[in-house]
Write a protein that holds these residues in place. Structure first.
Motif, short mmCIF file in Angstrom:
data_model
loop_
_atom_site.label_atom_id
_atom_site.label_comp_id
_atom_site.label_asym_id
_atom_site.label_seq_id
_atom_site.Cartn_x
_atom_site.Cartn_y
_atom_site.Cartn_z
N ASP A 1 0.82 -1.21 0.00
CA ASP A 1 0.00 0.00 0.00
C ASP A 1 0.86 1.27 0.00
OD1 ASP A 1 0.73 -0.95 2.62
OD2 ASP A 1 -0.48 0.67 3.47
N LYS A 2 2.12 1.13 0.44
CA LYS A 2 2.99 2.32 0.53
C LYS A 2 3.47 2.79 -0.84
CE LYS A 2 2.90 2.15 5.05
NZ LYS A 2 2.08 0.95 5.23
N ILE A 3 3.28 1.97 -1.87
CA ILE A 3 3.65 2.44 -3.21
C ILE A 3 2.41 2.80 -4.03
CG2 ILE A 3 5.82 1.16 -3.30
CD1 ILE A 3 4.38 -0.91 -5.09
N ALA A 4 1.22 2.77 -3.37
CA ALA A 4 0.00 3.24 -4.03
C ALA A 4 0.01 4.76 -4.05
CB ALA A 4 -1.23 2.73 -3.30
N SER A 5 -0.34 5.34 -5.16
CA SER A 5 -0.23 6.80 -5.31
C SER A 5 -1.49 7.48 -4.79
CB SER A 5 0.02 7.17 -6.77
OG SER A 5 -0.95 6.54 -7.58
N GLY A 6 -1.76 7.29 -3.50
CA GLY A 6 -2.92 7.95 -2.91
C GLY A 6 -2.71 9.44 -2.80
N ASP A 7 -1.47 9.85 -2.56
CA ASP A 7 -1.13 11.28 -2.47
C ASP A 7 -0.41 11.68 -3.75
OD1 ASP A 7 -0.39 13.79 -1.85
OD2 ASP A 7 0.83 13.28 -0.08
N LYS A 8 -1.04 12.50 -4.55
CA LYS A 8 -0.48 12.87 -5.85
C LYS A 8 0.56 13.99 -5.76
CE LYS A 8 -3.25 10.09 -8.12
NZ LYS A 8 -2.76 8.90 -8.81
N ARG A 9 0.85 14.44 -4.53
CA ARG A 9 1.74 15.59 -4.38
C ARG A 9 3.20 15.19 -4.25
NH1 ARG A 9 -1.13 18.40 0.59
NH2 ARG A 9 -1.19 16.20 1.17
N THR A 10 3.54 13.97 -4.57
CA THR A 10 4.93 13.49 -4.39
C THR A 10 5.66 13.44 -5.72
OG1 THR A 10 4.13 11.22 -4.55
CG2 THR A 10 4.34 12.14 -2.34
N SER A 11 5.40 14.42 -6.59
CA SER A 11 6.00 14.37 -7.92
C SER A 11 7.52 14.53 -7.89
CB SER A 11 5.38 15.46 -8.80
OG SER A 11 5.56 16.73 -8.19
N GLY A 12 8.05 15.17 -6.83
CA GLY A 12 9.49 15.37 -6.76
C GLY A 12 10.25 14.16 -6.26
N GLU A 13 9.53 13.14 -5.76
CA GLU A 13 10.16 11.95 -5.21
C GLU A 13 10.20 10.84 -6.25
OE1 GLU A 13 7.99 10.89 -1.76
OE2 GLU A 13 8.07 12.89 -0.87
N VAL A 14 10.79 9.73 -5.86
CA VAL A 14 10.77 8.55 -6.73
C VAL A 14 9.31 8.20 -6.99
CG1 VAL A 14 11.34 6.12 -6.90
CG2 VAL A 14 12.95 7.69 -5.86
N SER A 15 8.95 8.03 -8.23
CA SER A 15 7.56 7.80 -8.60
C SER A 15 7.06 6.46 -8.06
CB SER A 15 7.43 7.82 -10.12
OG SER A 15 6.19 7.30 -10.51
N ARG A 16 5.97 6.53 -7.29
CA ARG A 16 5.37 5.28 -6.79
C ARG A 16 4.78 4.48 -7.95
NH1 ARG A 16 2.09 7.46 -1.43
NH2 ARG A 16 3.87 8.46 -0.41
N ASP A 17 4.15 5.22 -8.89
CA ASP A 17 3.62 4.54 -10.07
C ASP A 17 4.73 3.85 -10.86
OD1 ASP A 17 1.14 5.40 -9.39
OD2 ASP A 17 0.92 6.89 -10.98
N GLY A 18 5.91 4.47 -10.86
CA GLY A 18 7.04 3.87 -11.56
C GLY A 18 7.44 2.54 -10.96
N VAL A 19 7.44 2.46 -9.61
CA VAL A 19 7.76 1.19 -8.95
C VAL A 19 6.69 0.15 -9.28
CG1 VAL A 19 8.11 0.06 -6.73
CG2 VAL A 19 8.95 2.38 -7.07
N GLN A 20 5.42 0.58 -9.29
CA GLN A 20 4.34 -0.36 -9.63
C GLN A 20 4.51 -0.88 -11.06
OE1 GLN A 20 0.23 0.68 -8.40
NE2 GLN A 20 1.15 2.54 -7.53
N ARG A 21 4.86 0.03 -11.97
CA ARG A 21 5.04 -0.39 -13.37
C ARG A 21 6.21 -1.37 -13.52
NH1 ARG A 21 3.54 5.04 -14.49
NH2 ARG A 21 5.73 5.69 -14.45
N ASP A 22 7.23 -1.20 -12.67
CA ASP A 22 8.36 -2.13 -12.71
C ASP A 22 7.98 -3.49 -12.13
OD1 ASP A 22 9.88 -0.22 -13.88
OD2 ASP A 22 11.01 0.34 -12.08
N ILE A 23 7.12 -3.47 -11.09
CA ILE A 23 6.68 -4.73 -10.46
C ILE A 23 5.74 -5.49 -11.40
CG2 ILE A 23 5.25 -5.68 -8.60
CD1 ILE A 23 6.43 -3.64 -6.72
N LEU A 24 4.95 -4.76 -12.18
CA LEU A 24 3.91 -5.36 -13.02
C LEU A 24 4.41 -6.50 -13.90
CD1 LEU A 24 0.96 -5.34 -13.90
CD2 LEU A 24 1.56 -3.58 -15.58
#
Length: 467
Positions: free
Chosen positions: A283-306
């Motif tokens: 759940d910690k890599i779910a992009s519930g908070d969209k304000r983290t654009s300056g950090e490592v992309s959570r969506d990016g980690v999900q796309r790599d796990i996919l």
């Protein structure tokens, strides 16, 4: 022997209280692996595992279920935290490392299985080495005309001709007296009379050269092993008992008796068909908070796990490993995010959703007393090591459970982990005074519980800091 779903649940019941839905779902998913292997090869290729997503607050048993799975089923199993991974292009562990970890576990399991098959022969060879160490040969005087450089050049020339260097014969003279002593020592070893005797043993240095393992690991290369093979293996002297030395020698002799190519092949097949990867904190890599654009992309980690979860081939140092039939179990509290906050493609790869319930006061009573590793039993054993016998009354257990439930409700709900905090505070004096008390009996009553932590539990400000 293959365990049925009911047998798997029964074994999980010994360690995890409640959460029947989660245990049933896990048991069915595991048994479906066995069902699949009974089908034709064509059908086996078509049937993919139904991955699970376990949803529930912290401290209700998600990780405990995963931890016990490895012991219940004889299958390669790894537990990873999703928060440790970063997307491609950032410094950190890449998602494929979870598959390489699975391969390592599978090789260790297969190696242990093969070693067990040759243990008898390896033990006999180990005992021979022990006898020679305990009764060494009489050293001969070194020849003065020996030329080390010439010997080395001769060895290199033989290697160029395809002749590998043979291990040296025993350095020294074995007289009749030495032989008789060795026969005596061999008999004593067989009877177990020398197990505690200490001796000096030359073993390989456990330290391995390191360097860039994460980077090279993505290409299936173990840089540490490569450097270790290029450089001569360092030997160190250790003092150990005969019993410990025998285990070291058994491992070394077993290593010579098995075929490592077969081990790697069988391990990869086992990981592909029976492997389980438990991804915690997903759940910690779910992009519930969209304000983290300056950090490592959570969506990016999900796309790599996919692609790993969907089924792809990952290069490991033992060979390519396909994740098409690996079972993935995701887990998370989903307190600040929802499963729907995961990217749709990843949601679709976890079709079975299981929600774990909050623990009740009655659950806490059962957690404290029923499991084989119950907290109360652990503390009784710890304090018993000092010769102090501790017992808990039924009312005391109920009082502890009641306080845990109230504190979880009034502050943050951390589930069964609250019990460890309360018990540690409750038994603080006993744990401190125990070594100086000598033999004695202590009974923990409801009044003792109320006296020790009742006031703290009643004060919300104190509770936040102490319990």
């Amino acid at each position: 022997m293959v365990k049925t779903p009911k047998e798997i649940v029964a074994q999980l019941d010994a360690y995890v209280i409640g959460q029947d839905d989660a245990k049933k779902a896990v048991a069915v998913a595991l048994y479906n692996r066995y069902r699949r292997m009974q089908l034709s090869e064509t059908m086996q290729r078509e049937i993919t595992p139904k991955n699970l997503l376990m949803i529930g607050p912290t401290g209700v048993g998600k990780t405990e279920i995963a931890r016990r799975l490895a012991k219940v089923v004889n299958a390669p199993f790894v537990k990873v935290e999703a928060t440790k991974f970063t997307e491609v292009g950032y410094v950190g562990r890449d998602v494929e490392s979870m598959v390489r970890d699975l391969a390592d576990v599978a090789v260790q399991m297969e190696e242990a299985k093969q070693f067990e098959g040759v243990r008898g022969r390896a033990t006999r060879e180990a005992d021979k080495r022990l006898v020679k160490l305990l009764v060494p040969a009489i050293k001969k005087e070194k020849k003065s005309n020996s030329n080390p450089m010439a010997d080395m050049m001769s060895m290199l020339q033989n290697m160029q001709n395809g002749e590998m260097p043979q291990p040296k014969a025993e350095d020294g003279e074995v007289t009749d007296e030495v032989r008789n002593q060795r026969l005596t020592v061999a008999e004593q070893l067989e009877k177990g009379l020398l197990e505690d005797r200490e001796l000096q043993v030359t073993v390989a240095d456990a330290k391995k050269p390191t360097g860039g393992n994460d980077m090279y690991g993505q290409m299936g290369i173990d840089m540490g092993e490569m450097l270790g093979n290029m450089m001569p293996q360092k030997k160190v002297q250790r003092t150990m008992t005969v019993k410990e030395a025998r285990e070291v020698f058994i491992k070394e002799e077993s290593d010579k008796l098995v075929n490592h190519a077969d081990i790697y092949h069988d391990a990869i097949k086992s990981a592909e068909n029976n492997g389980i990867i438990f991804i915690d904190e997903i759940d910690k890599i779910a992009s519930g908070d969209k304000r983290t654009s300056g950090e490592v992309s959570r969506d990016g980690v999900q796309r790599d796990i996919l692609p790993i979860v969907e089924g792809s081939t990952v290069n490991t140092k033992y060979g390519p490993l396909s994740t098409e039939h690996v079972l993935f179990i995701g887990s998370g509290a989903f307190a600040t995010a929802k499963p729907s906050d995961l990217i749709p493609e990843l949601q679709g790869r976890f079709p079975i959703r299981v929600e774990l319930k909050d623990l009740t006061e009655n659950d806490f009573v059962r957690i404290l007393t029923e499991p084989d590793n119950a907290l109360v039993k652990q503390y009784m054993a710890l304090i018993g090591a000092d010769g102090v016998h501790v017992t808990f009354t039924k009312e005391a257990i109920e009082s502890i459970a009641q306080i845990a439930t109230r504190v979880n409700r009034d502050t943050d709900n951390i589930g069964a982990r609250r019990l460890a905090t309360i018990l540690e505070k409750l038994l603080e004096d006993v744990l401190y005074e125990g070594p100086d008390m000598g033999l004695g009996d202590i009974t923990i009553t409801a009044k003792y519980v109320d006296d020790k932590i009742g006031n703290i539990a009643a004060d919300k400000d104190m509770t936040r800091f102490i319990l």
